[in-house]
Structures are given as C-alpha cells and as structure tokens.
Write a protein that holds these residues in place. Structure first.
Motif, short mmCIF file in Angstrom:
data_model
loop_
_atom_site.label_atom_id
_atom_site.label_comp_id
_atom_site.label_asym_id
_atom_site.label_seq_id
_atom_site.Cartn_x
_atom_site.Cartn_y
_atom_site.Cartn_z
N ASP A 88 0.87 -1.17 0.00
CA ASP A 88 0.00 0.00 0.00
C ASP A 88 0.90 1.23 0.00
O ASP A 88 1.66 1.45 0.96
N ASN A 95 -0.70 -4.87 0.96
CA ASN A 95 -2.06 -4.57 0.52
C ASN A 95 -2.82 -5.86 0.19
O ASN A 95 -2.33 -6.97 0.43
N TYR A 96 -3.98 -5.71 -0.39
CA TYR A 96 -4.85 -6.86 -0.65
C TYR A 96 -4.18 -7.88 -1.58
O TYR A 96 -4.34 -9.09 -1.41
N TYR A 99 -2.10 -10.07 0.42
CA TYR A 99 -2.91 -11.06 1.12
C TYR A 99 -3.24 -12.22 0.18
O TYR A 99 -3.13 -13.39 0.54
N TYR A 119 -10.86 -10.33 9.31
CA TYR A 119 -11.16 -9.14 8.54
C TYR A 119 -11.61 -8.12 9.57
O TYR A 119 -12.40 -8.44 10.45
N CYS A 145 -2.35 1.78 10.78
CA CYS A 145 -2.00 0.82 9.72
C CYS A 145 -0.71 0.08 10.04
O CYS A 145 -0.63 -1.14 9.98
N ALA A 149 -0.24 -3.86 11.01
CA ALA A 149 0.57 -4.70 10.12
C ALA A 149 1.68 -5.38 10.92
O ALA A 149 2.04 -6.53 10.66
N ILE A 158 -0.83 -9.25 7.78
CA ILE A 158 -2.02 -8.40 7.94
C ILE A 158 -1.89 -7.30 6.89
O ILE A 158 -0.86 -6.64 6.78
N VAL A 160 -3.81 -4.10 4.37
CA VAL A 160 -4.89 -3.11 4.28
C VAL A 160 -5.70 -3.41 3.01
O VAL A 160 -5.12 -3.73 1.97
N ASN A 164 -10.35 2.04 5.77
CA ASN A 164 -10.03 1.56 7.11
C ASN A 164 -10.40 0.09 7.31
O ASN A 164 -10.74 -0.33 8.40
N SER A 165 -10.32 -0.71 6.24
CA SER A 165 -10.58 -2.14 6.42
C SER A 165 -9.34 -2.97 6.10
O SER A 165 -8.56 -2.62 5.21
N TYR A 166 -9.22 -4.08 6.84
CA TYR A 166 -7.99 -4.88 6.80
C TYR A 166 -8.33 -6.37 6.75
O TYR A 166 -9.39 -6.79 7.21
#
Ligand code: C2E
Ligand code: MG
Ligand code: MG
Length: 508
Positions: A88, A95-96, A99, A119, A145, A149, A158, A160, A164-166
């Motif tokens: 990110d 970032n996603y 993941y 989540y 953040c 992480a 972990i 982002v 504001n969602s992780y």
C-alpha cells in the motif's frame, strides 16, 4: 550437484574477457543471482536475452564487475514491480494483493488449516475525524496501519484492503492475542484532551477458521465478509465467527439473488393488498400493496428477499413491477365501476441514489392513465438518512404530479423528526413497535398522543400499523388516530379477495 560457478565462468565467458579469479567469486555471483530472483539452477538456465548477454551467468558476472546493473535484469525488475503492486503506497504495509498471494501459497501448501483468517474495520473512525480533524485523522490512520501490520509475526500477514478495512492470516494459536490487541490500538499522535493519554482505536472483527475446503483466498474473504455483515448490522457486537448459520444465510441469499430474475419472468410474484380502515367509520379508506413470492409451493417473505434485493440492486425492478401491477388493477377496477381507494406502493430507499425516480413513477401512472388520487408512494425514513436531498426533490416532484406520499415505519429510525421538518408527507404511518406494551402505559400515551397531534397540525393523516386486537384499536382511537391497518381487520389479501372487500367496504 551444483556446478562450481568459477569453473563455469571461465569456460563460458571467455568471449567477454571476464575472468573469475577472486576467492569469494562464487558467493558474490550467488548473491547477485539471489537479487535477480534466480535461486534455483533451472531458473538460471532460463535466459530471456533481454539484457543483451548470452546467459544469466554472463549477466551476473557483468554485474559483479560493475559492467552492468541489476536494474537491467528483467527478472529483477518484474519482481520489483510485483513487490510494488503488493504494498500500500500510502502506508508502506502489505495490501490486498499481498494477502491474495500469501494466502494462495498457504492454501496450495495445505498449511492454511493452521491459520485463522481475520477481517476488521475501525469502529467509528468518523468520530475521530470529527473530533480531531481530517489531518489528524489521517495521521492516526497511518499510525494505526503500521501498528496492525506489525501485529503479524513470522509467516503471518495483515494487509490493508481499502480505507479503514484490513484482512489477515495469523497462526490460530495467536488468534486470541491478536483479537485482544485489536480491541484497543493506541495511536500516539493523538492525545485525549481530557486524560492526555494516546487515543485508542478499536476494530470490529470477523473471523474464519479455514477447514481446508477453500480453493482460493477470495473464497475465504467472502466468508469473512459474510460474517462481518452480521456484526455491522449490530450496535455492540465486536467479533463474529463465520459459522454454519451464516453459511446457510449466505447460501439462501445467493439463491434469492439468482432466483429473482427467472422468478419474475415465470410470474412467481403477486401483489396482495392490506386494507387501511377508518377507525370511527370502520370502513376501508385505503390499502397497501405488498409483494408476495410463491416459489415451488413455498411463500417467501418480502422481509427476507427485499433486503437481499436492495443489496443486489434488483429492488428497483421489483418495485416497478409492483407499481405496474397496481396501476393495471386500479385501471381495471375503475373501468368496471368499482369504487377504488388510494393504494400505497412501497418504494425502497435504493431508488434515491438517483433523483429521477419521481419521473419514472409518473411515466408509469401516465401509461396506465389512472386517477392520480388513487396512488400513494410509501418511503421509509432510512431513505432520508442515505440520500436526503434526492428524497426531498423526489417528494416535491411527486406532489407536483398530483401523487401523495407517506412516511412508513415512523419511529424506527433516527431521523424521524428532522425528516418531518424538512419534508411534506401526506400520511404518517406509525410503526407497530409503538404498540408494544403501549396500551395503558402513561409515557407511551404521552409520546403517541403528541406525535398524532403534531402530525395533524402538519396536515398529515395518521395510520397506525399492526393493529391486531380490539383493545389496541380502542387505544388508538383514544389517541385520536384516524386510520388503522392490521390483522384485526384483514391480512394482506390476494387480488380477488381484495376486490370483494372493495365491494363490501364496511367492517361489521
Ligand atoms: P411494511 O411496508 O411496513 O408493511 C407492513 C408489514 O406488516 C407487512 O409485512 C404486513 O403484512 C405486516 N402486517 C400488517 N398487519 C400486521 C399485524 O397486524 N401484525 C403484524 N405482526 N404484522 C402486520 P410484509 O408483507 O411481510 O412486508 C414486510 C416489509 O417488506 C414491508 O413492511 C416492506 O418494508 C417490505 N415490502 C413489502 N412489499 C414491498 C414492495 O413491493 N417493495 C418494497 N420495496 N418493499 C416491500
Ligand atoms: Mg409499507
Ligand atoms: Mg410499515
């Protein structure tokens, strides 16, 4: 067996006058290969020739001699791009994409069952922005953040997702520790003005314990999202585990989503009518159109499928289907000389994301050529919460087209009174929750009595919903409510039965 790099070098690189004679040469070349993401013998044999050298070994040797740069290696660059795509940019945390990649590896190696997936979303971040300002809010978010992480230990992640969602995967034995930590994450850049202590940020978390059945990280995210949806509808629940009940609900929602379209084509939807009755005259003065779905012998309740259709965007089509059916019926009754009452049609809040719904309703009314006083549109107050401006302009337009509007389920939301201040409804429908324990209760009496008085002063008629007993009816009469709707008089009736009711409008 690995070949000796120095020997290889001498044999193959003569044409380029590069000699390998340093004692640490092999280590150096291996380090360069590592940077090039070529750790295996096979990968060193794959040569794309894009650097201009005859082999990867030639290129690595040139780099070791300072004759070329690691950036000229497409392998190094491609992977670097990949790395960038997994970070990110604003916060420097995974970032996603990271993941997805990380979890994909865990799934394919079979290790995923040792992990718990989480989540989470910050609770009330809006309030932090409001209290400390956006700039401070941003700084807090950056600090948060990085802190979350860092909660990921070796072989955990972990990341982002957005705003504001992780999302994350942590070893299952560490789950309690991580959940505890997420309860309160201190951000040191913000100090509470009263205590002087760092502000704590708390998150709402959904948890999924993989059982090895997931074939992709996305499947896991869907389960986390389904569990998260459960808690996001509640006020106080902070953690929700994905379980069988949620799975069934999710499957049911998927069934509804896919079945609605074909069900409409197959004519599985019907419109029922529930009379609204003048309390004093005990005579029908209106009715509410309520959709019914008959599917393979079962009746599926609108309370179940309307919220799903609101989420999937299918509700617009359904509401217009009901409106068209109602207009068709009204036209028929008028043509047959049956005295028609005003029929109200429910319109979901989701119509107000655009402000053309009034025109669209008017087009339908014009197409059927029905008397405008025969139609009313019901809105719930949540429409005001989400798209207030569009609701105000739609109501004004509907009035200008000669149609009336009513506020449904009054008293169940948070904005009821301010909504009344800003909009002119013709009818107020008191939610049936007002009746619960109301009869004979002095406080309820004061609240209901005053709401009805206020509504009348604002020239609205008041309908009391959910009247089931004579006692409740008597009570609402005492409160000077004019109209009642409820099982006491009639359940929602299919077309033919309702037509009979129109012909015999008085309740004995
Ligand atoms: P609503 O608009 O508030 O409709 C009143 C609900 O209360 C109806 O439930 C009705 O059957 C029920 N009801 C009426 N009298 C009584 C009573 O005496 N006791 C009790 N316990 N309930 C009573 P229904 O038909 O299941 O509809 C539920 C909700 O689904 C509706 O609440 C409305 O929000 C939504 N809905 C129904 N049809 C439509 C539609 O065509 N479009 C949209 N957007 N929503 C609809
Ligand atoms: Mg309604
Ligand atoms: Mg209602």
């Amino acid at each position: 067996m690995r070949e000796n790099v120095s020997e290889l070098n001498v044999g193959r690189l003569e044409g380029r006058h590069i000699r390998a004679y340093e004692p640490d040469y092999e280590e150096k070349i291996n380090a360069i290969f590592w940077l090039m993401h070529k750790e295996t013998e096979e990968s060193r044999e794959i040569n794309c020739h894009s650097c201009g050298y005859g082999s990867c070994l030639e290129m690595a040797t040139a780099i070791s001699k300072g004759e070329s740069k690691i950036e000229n290696c497409i392998h190094y660059m491609a992977d670097d791009q990949l790395k960038i795509s997994m970070i990110d940019i604003r916060n420097g945390i995974p970032n996603y994409n990271a993941y997805l990649k990380f979890t994909d590896k865990l799934i394919s190696s079979g290790k995923i069952t040792e992990y718990s997936a989480i989540y989470f979303n910050i609770i009330n971040f809006k309030q932090i922005n409001q209290k400390y300002g956006f700039r401070n809010g941003d700084a807090a978010l950056r600090e948060y953040c990085v802190a979350v992480a860092k909660m990921a230990k070796a072989e955990e992640l972990i990341a982002v997702v957005s705003g504001n969602s992780y999302v994350g995967v942590v070893h299952s034995e560490r789950l309690p520790e991580v959940l505890k930590a997420l309860e309160e994450v201190p951000v040191f850049c913000l100090k509470d003005p009263e205590t002087g202590k760092p502000v704590s940020i708390s998150a709402r978390v959904s948890v999924y314990l993989p059982d090895g059945s997931d074939t992709s990280p996305q499947m896991m995210v869907e389960k986390l999202a389904a569990a998260f949806e459960e808690i996001s509808r509640t006020q106080n629940q902070r953690i929700c585990y994905y379980d069988e009940k949620i799975r069934q609900k999710k499957m049911r929602e998927e069934f509804i989503t896919h079945a609605i379209g074909p069900a409409m084509d197959a004519g599985e939807f019907d419109v029922y009518y529930q009379p609204k009755v003048d309390i004093n005259a005990r005579k029908i003065v209106g009715a509410e159109a309520l959709i019914r779905w008959r599917h393979e012998g079962d009746m599926i309740s609108p309370a179940e499928f309307i919220p799903v259709c609101e989420r999937t965007g299918q509700v617009q089509k359904l509401d217009f289907y009901v409106l068209n059916t109602v207009c068709r019926h009204i036209r028929k009754w008028v043509e047959e000389g049956i005295e028609v009452v005003t029929i109200s049609v429910n319109f979901s809040k989701h119509h107000f994301i655009k402000d053309t719904v009034a025109e669209e309703i008017n087009d339908v009314v014009e197409t059927w050529g029905i008397p405008r006083e025969c139609l009313e549109i019901e809105f719930t107050e949540t429409a005001y919460l989400e798209d207030g401006d569009n609701l105000v302009s739609s109501i004004n337009k509907l009035h200008s087209y000669g149609l009336s509007v009513s506020m449904d389920d009054f008293g169940t939301g948070y904005s009821s009174l301010s909504m009344l201040q800003n909009m002119s409804f013709d009818t107020l429908k008191l939610d049936k929750s007002f009746l619960e324990n109301a009869v004979g209760e002095p406080r309820s009496r004061a609240v209901i009595g005053n709401i009805i008085r206020m509504a009348k002063e604002l020239e609205m008629s008041v309908v009391s919903e959910g009247i089931e007993t004579e006692k409740e009816l008597e009570y609402m009469k005492l409160m000077e409510c004019d109209i009642a709707q409820g099982y006491l008089f009639d359940q929602p009736l299919p077309h033919d039965e309702f037509e009979q009711r129109l012909k015999q409008p008085v309740y004995l």
